[in-house]
Scaffold this motif. Structure first.
Motif, PDB file in Angstrom:
ATOM      1  N   LYS A 280      33.358  41.358  39.486  1.00  0.00           N
ATOM      2  CA  LYS A 280      31.971  41.506  39.909  1.00  0.00           C
ATOM      3  C   LYS A 280      31.759  41.157  41.339  1.00  0.00           C
ATOM      4  O   LYS A 280      31.095  41.489  41.710  1.00  0.00           O
ATOM      5  CB  LYS A 280      31.144  40.498  39.009  1.00  0.00           C
ATOM      6  CG  LYS A 280      31.024  40.991  37.495  1.00  0.00           C
ATOM      7  CD  LYS A 280      30.281  39.976  37.000  1.00  0.00           C
ATOM      8  CE  LYS A 280      29.725  40.029  35.407  1.00  0.00           C
ATOM      9  NZ  LYS A 280      28.959  38.974  34.980  1.00  0.00           N
ATOM     10  N   CYS A 281      32.822  40.391  41.704  1.00  0.00           N
ATOM     11  CA  CYS A 281      32.314  39.716  43.303  1.00  0.00           C
ATOM     12  C   CYS A 281      32.304  40.911  44.159  1.00  0.00           C
ATOM     13  O   CYS A 281      33.141  41.848  44.339  1.00  0.00           O
ATOM     14  CB  CYS A 281      33.669  38.743  43.503  1.00  0.00           C
ATOM     15  SG  CYS A 281      33.420  38.204  45.343  1.00  0.00           S
ATOM     16  N   CYS A 282      31.268  40.624  45.158  1.00  0.00           N
ATOM     17  CA  CYS A 282      31.002  41.841  46.244  1.00  0.00           C
ATOM     18  C   CYS A 282      31.589  41.223  47.425  1.00  0.00           C
ATOM     19  O   CYS A 282      31.247  41.725  48.500  1.00  0.00           O
ATOM     20  CB  CYS A 282      29.750  42.260  45.926  1.00  0.00           C
ATOM     21  SG  CYS A 282      28.358  41.344  46.493  1.00  0.00           S
ATOM     22  N   GLY A 283      31.970  39.775  47.479  1.00  0.00           N
ATOM     23  CA  GLY A 283      32.559  39.387  48.731  1.00  0.00           C
ATOM     24  C   GLY A 283      31.660  39.008  49.722  1.00  0.00           C
ATOM     25  O   GLY A 283      32.319  38.882  51.059  1.00  0.00           O
ATOM     26  N   ALA A 284      30.343  38.619  49.535  1.00  0.00           N
ATOM     27  CA  ALA A 284      29.565  38.329  50.812  1.00  0.00           C
ATOM     28  C   ALA A 284      29.719  36.680  51.226  1.00  0.00           C
ATOM     29  O   ALA A 284      29.076  36.588  52.235  1.00  0.00           O
ATOM     30  CB  ALA A 284      28.283  38.887  50.698  1.00  0.00           C
ATOM     31  N   GLY A 285      30.305  36.142  50.275  1.00  0.00           N
ATOM     32  CA  GLY A 285      30.693  34.800  50.742  1.00  0.00           C
ATOM     33  C   GLY A 285      29.708  33.808  50.631  1.00  0.00           C
ATOM     34  O   GLY A 285      29.907  32.501  51.149  1.00  0.00           O
ATOM     35  N   SER A 286      28.530  33.732  50.034  1.00  0.00           N
ATOM     36  CA  SER A 286      27.628  32.808  50.058  1.00  0.00           C
ATOM     37  C   SER A 286      27.807  31.752  49.110  1.00  0.00           C
ATOM     38  O   SER A 286      27.517  30.551  49.757  1.00  0.00           O
ATOM     39  CB  SER A 286      26.256  33.326  49.216  1.00  0.00           C
ATOM     40  OG  SER A 286      26.136  34.675  49.370  1.00  0.00           O
ATOM     41  N   CYS A 287      29.034  31.696  48.331  1.00  0.00           N
ATOM     42  CA  CYS A 287      29.469  30.588  47.546  1.00  0.00           C
ATOM     43  C   CYS A 287      30.303  29.791  48.418  1.00  0.00           C
ATOM     44  O   CYS A 287      30.233  28.414  48.231  1.00  0.00           O
ATOM     45  CB  CYS A 287      30.295  31.160  46.438  1.00  0.00           C
ATOM     46  SG  CYS A 287      31.610  32.269  46.796  1.00  0.00           S
ATOM     47  N   VAL A 288      31.007  30.308  49.267  1.00  0.00           N
ATOM     48  CA  VAL A 288      32.050  29.484  50.297  1.00  0.00           C
ATOM     49  C   VAL A 288      30.782  28.757  51.121  1.00  0.00           C
ATOM     50  O   VAL A 288      30.944  27.649  51.599  1.00  0.00           O
ATOM     51  CB  VAL A 288      32.707  30.657  51.084  1.00  0.00           C
ATOM     52  CG1 VAL A 288      33.582  29.550  52.216  1.00  0.00           C
ATOM     53  CG2 VAL A 288      33.439  31.384  50.301  1.00  0.00           C
TER      54      VAL A 288
ATOM     55  N   ILE B 294      37.412  38.739  48.419  1.00  0.00           N
ATOM     56  CA  ILE B 294      37.027  38.160  47.011  1.00  0.00           C
ATOM     57  C   ILE B 294      37.127  36.795  46.704  1.00  0.00           C
ATOM     58  O   ILE B 294      38.181  36.177  47.230  1.00  0.00           O
ATOM     59  CB  ILE B 294      37.694  39.132  46.177  1.00  0.00           C
ATOM     60  CG1 ILE B 294      37.461  40.717  46.237  1.00  0.00           C
ATOM     61  CG2 ILE B 294      37.352  38.809  44.555  1.00  0.00           C
ATOM     62  CD1 ILE B 294      35.985  40.986  46.457  1.00  0.00           C
ATOM     63  N   VAL B 295      36.051  36.491  45.976  1.00  0.00           N
ATOM     64  CA  VAL B 295      36.274  34.867  45.491  1.00  0.00           C
ATOM     65  C   VAL B 295      37.411  34.413  44.893  1.00  0.00           C
ATOM     66  O   VAL B 295      37.995  34.837  43.896  1.00  0.00           O
ATOM     67  CB  VAL B 295      34.987  34.577  44.782  1.00  0.00           C
ATOM     68  CG1 VAL B 295      35.056  35.309  43.428  1.00  0.00           C
ATOM     69  CG2 VAL B 295      34.733  32.848  44.526  1.00  0.00           C
ATOM     70  N   VAL B 296      37.786  33.144  45.334  1.00  0.00           N
ATOM     71  CA  VAL B 296      39.081  32.302  44.754  1.00  0.00           C
ATOM     72  C   VAL B 296      38.349  31.001  44.322  1.00  0.00           C
ATOM     73  O   VAL B 296      37.659  30.581  45.042  1.00  0.00           O
ATOM     74  CB  VAL B 296      40.140  32.483  45.467  1.00  0.00           C
ATOM     75  CG1 VAL B 296      40.957  33.578  45.316  1.00  0.00           C
ATOM     76  CG2 VAL B 296      40.069  31.992  46.837  1.00  0.00           C
TER      77      VAL B 296
ATOM     78  N   PRO C 296      24.985  36.828  44.494  1.00  0.00           N
ATOM     79  CA  PRO C 296      24.168  38.117  44.113  1.00  0.00           C
ATOM     80  C   PRO C 296      24.895  38.824  43.093  1.00  0.00           C
ATOM     81  O   PRO C 296      24.052  39.791  42.497  1.00  0.00           O
ATOM     82  CB  PRO C 296      24.427  38.775  45.533  1.00  0.00           C
ATOM     83  CG  PRO C 296      25.621  38.544  46.274  1.00  0.00           C
ATOM     84  CD  PRO C 296      25.665  36.969  45.710  1.00  0.00           C
ATOM     85  N   ALA C 297      26.088  38.688  42.747  1.00  0.00           N
ATOM     86  CA  ALA C 297      26.640  39.516  41.820  1.00  0.00           C
ATOM     87  C   ALA C 297      26.895  38.984  40.320  1.00  0.00           C
ATOM     88  O   ALA C 297      27.533  39.450  39.465  1.00  0.00           O
ATOM     89  CB  ALA C 297      28.170  39.999  42.297  1.00  0.00           C
ATOM     90  N   ALA C 298      26.317  37.685  40.011  1.00  0.00           N
ATOM     91  CA  ALA C 298      26.490  36.836  38.891  1.00  0.00           C
ATOM     92  C   ALA C 298      28.034  36.948  38.653  1.00  0.00           C
ATOM     93  O   ALA C 298      28.401  36.846  37.617  1.00  0.00           O
ATOM     94  CB  ALA C 298      25.680  37.555  37.800  1.00  0.00           C
ATOM     95  N   ALA C 299      28.855  36.392  39.610  1.00  0.00           N
ATOM     96  CA  ALA C 299      30.297  36.337  39.540  1.00  0.00           C
ATOM     97  C   ALA C 299      30.556  34.899  38.983  1.00  0.00           C
ATOM     98  O   ALA C 299      31.935  34.470  38.749  1.00  0.00           O
ATOM     99  CB  ALA C 299      31.059  37.009  40.747  1.00  0.00           C
ATOM    100  N   ILE C 300      29.748  33.930  39.284  1.00  0.00           N
ATOM    101  CA  ILE C 300      29.997  32.483  39.003  1.00  0.00           C
ATOM    102  C   ILE C 300      29.311  32.061  37.760  1.00  0.00           C
ATOM    103  O   ILE C 300      28.096  32.221  37.868  1.00  0.00           O
ATOM    104  CB  ILE C 300      29.912  31.671  40.213  1.00  0.00           C
ATOM    105  CG1 ILE C 300      30.301  32.339  41.354  1.00  0.00           C
ATOM    106  CG2 ILE C 300      30.130  30.249  39.949  1.00  0.00           C
ATOM    107  CD1 ILE C 300      29.660  31.754  42.657  1.00  0.00           C
ATOM    108  N   SER C 301      30.096  31.267  36.947  1.00  0.00           N
ATOM    109  CA  SER C 301      29.288  30.603  36.039  1.00  0.00           C
ATOM    110  C   SER C 301      29.845  28.987  35.568  1.00  0.00           C
ATOM    111  O   SER C 301      30.802  28.916  36.113  1.00  0.00           O
ATOM    112  CB  SER C 301      29.428  31.470  34.516  1.00  0.00           C
ATOM    113  OG  SER C 301      30.734  31.678  34.089  1.00  0.00           O
TER     114      SER C 301
HETATM  115  S1  SF4 Z   1      31.305  34.909  44.087  1.00  0.00           S
HETATM  116 FE1  SF4 Z   1      29.300  35.671  44.342  1.00  0.00          FE
HETATM  117  S2  SF4 Z   1      28.683  34.498  46.354  1.00  0.00           S
HETATM  118 FE2  SF4 Z   1      31.031  34.297  45.902  1.00  0.00          FE
HETATM  119  S3  SF4 Z   1      31.754  35.841  47.346  1.00  0.00           S
HETATM  120 FE3  SF4 Z   1      31.829  36.668  45.180  1.00  0.00          FE
HETATM  121  S4  SF4 Z   1      29.596  37.832  45.014  1.00  0.00           S
HETATM  122 FE4  SF4 Z   1      29.711  36.545  47.113  1.00  0.00          FE
END
Ligand code: SF4
Lengths: 71, 412
Positions: free
Chosen positions: A9-17, A32-34, A56-61
């Protein structure tokens, strides 16, 4: 707390980092998130919740631990 | 809610039904040029999923609340594909652009993800953070040039625009000497006043320029993005040109307008300016707050429903268009109490100024670094910075898809 990520799902814009650099990183080759720490200490829980809220991609829970600390 | 509206909400009447749809893009108030249009604000308070009418008379839904905007933009049942019937176009030029080969911002997954992932590595946080010294050097050079032997200048032309332009040219491997050529074309592509012909012409000029550039990187590769896309071998020059065009335009107008408008907003809020000057460690949060408060993509992100979806109690049918207004979402009191005020100490990180969902701005880590450095350095180096003309004479970009100011005469 146990953290899950979904790399599909991750779109890689890095807000989580930005929210929790101790818990999340991005893969060199495609951003992509690790997950660095699937069971972060209590002091990082707020930051992880923030990361969940702004991803934004609901990739983390997260799964919350029960009283005995099991997830 | 009236009975008629309630009935509509329950039965899901389309956007063509009902009374008094709002004409979009909606006009801003005379009074505060930083606030969203009054019609959009009213919609958020009274009718969060409102009917709207576009320039060509077609109808769509206007989504104005933070929660609903995030829901729509995060839901794959709302498509970004402009070739689908019912897609809401803000201008004739926008409709014109949809006729040429789309870039990934107008595609859905999985194609969108495939193309976007070719670029995500270039904008990842670590990589962009490593560019800080370079961005700082460019910032200082521009300010040296602007201030040497002078005490006034147009901040847009001499600082806010050249900085992101230099950075994106460097990243792409595009010669900065050609910047006037791109700036003119990007400006035509983003103007709400451009005719379909002007848009087509600008589009074609950029396509030709970038196809030629891709061609030249084949024989003389460098470490820029265009060269890297060429080296992959799985994209043709047309595809590389359209990705290059997207990055060039996105890199130029957005950060430039955020920088100039942020400066103006701080000058208009001297208490906030003073706080930020007194404690430069506030800069990261202040930039998020400026992104929230100003939200320069102010006309709403377009999507079209591919199936029936209920949002905010309303049923939106397949084939109906929606516009998600980011600026009203970012003023939503439920999420940002007192959101109509600029507060550099606020935690604004939940803002949607970069959009939301899988299309959220790819370049946001770069935008953040540029804005943090630009604003911090400007305030530090020019302690007497002030507006050189009356505020009433500042020309706001009401005519552009990216909000901002056309020029910002300042003195120091
Ligand atoms: S997990 Fe979410 S916030 Fe983190 S890089 Fe991927 S899309 Fe962005």
């Amino acid at each position: 707390m146990r953290v899950h990520i979904d790399q599909e799902k991750c779109c890689g814009a890095g807000s989580c980092v930005l929210s929790a650099p101790e818990v999340f990183d991005q893969r060199e080759e495609d951003g992509i998130v690790v997950l660095l720490d699937a069971e972060p200490p209590a002091g990082l829980h707020d930051a992880v919740h923030e990361a969940v809220a702004i991803c934004p991609a609901a990739a983390i829970s997260v799964e919350q631990a029960d009283r005995a600390g099991r997830v | 809610m009236t009975t008629a509206e309630r009935t509509e909400a329950e039965h899901g009447t389309g956007p063509d039904a009902g009374l008094a749809p709002l004409a979009v893009p909606a006009a801003r108030a005379e009074g505060c040029p930083f606030d969203p249009a009054p019609g959009v604000e009213r919609a958020r308070r009274e009718e969060p999923i409102a009917r709207a009418t576009l320039w060509d008379g077609s109808a769509c839904w206007l989504v104005t609340r933070h929660q609903d905007v995030r829901e729509v933009l995060g839901d794959p049942r709302f498509s970004a594909d402009a070739t689908r019937p019912g897609f809401p176009f803000l201008t004739a030029g926008g409709r014109e652009l949809a006729t040429v080969k789309p870039t990934f911002i107008r595609q859905d997954d999985p194609e969108h993800a495939r193309l976007r992932r070719m670029l995500t590595a270039d904008f990842m946080v670590k990589k962009v953070e490593a560019m800080r010294p370079e961005v700082q050097r460019l910032t200082d050079d521009l300010l040296d040039r602007m201030t040497t032997g002078r005490n006034s200048a147009d901040l847009v032309a001499e600082f806010a625009l050249p900085l992101p332009s230099l950075v994106i040219c460097l990243l792409l491997g595009v010669p900065y000497d050609d910047h006037e050529f791109f700036q003119e074309r990007s400006s035509l592509l983003l103007s709400l006043r451009s005719t379909a012909e002007e848009v087509r012409g600008a589009q074609e000029d950029l396509r030709r320029y970038l196809t030629r550039l891709a061609e030249s990187k084949r024989s003389a590769p460098d470490d820029g993005i265009v060269s890297r896309l060429v080296a992959r071998g799985d994209l043709d020059d047309e595809e590389i040109a359209s990705m290059g065009r997207l990055l060039l335009i996105a890199g130029h107008e957005t950060t430039a307008n955020m920088t100039a408008l942020s400066t103006l907003a701080l000058l208009r809020n001297p208490d906030q300016l003073k706080r930020l000057r007194a404690d430069p460690s506030l800069i990261k949060g202040a930039v998020e707050e400026l992104l929230r408060y100003l939200t320069i993509v102010h006309n709403g992100l377009p999507r079209v429903a591919t199936e029936e979806v209920t949002v905010g109690g309303r049923t939106i049918r397949a084939g109906e268009g929606v516009l998600c207004t980011l600026n009203s979402a970012n003023r939503d009191d439920g999420v940002f109490p007192g959101g109509d005020a600029l507060d550099v100490g606020r935690d604004a990180r939940r803002h949607v100024a970069f959009g939301f969902g899988v299309h959220q701005c790819l370049g946001q880590p770069l935008a953040r670094v540029e804005l943090q450095i630009a604003v911090e350095t400007l305030l530090r180096r020019l302690p007497d910075l002030r507006l050189a003309i009356p505020f009433e004479d500042v020309r706001f970009r009401h005519d552009m898809g990216i909000y901002g100011v056309h020029a910002l005469p300042v003195a120091w």
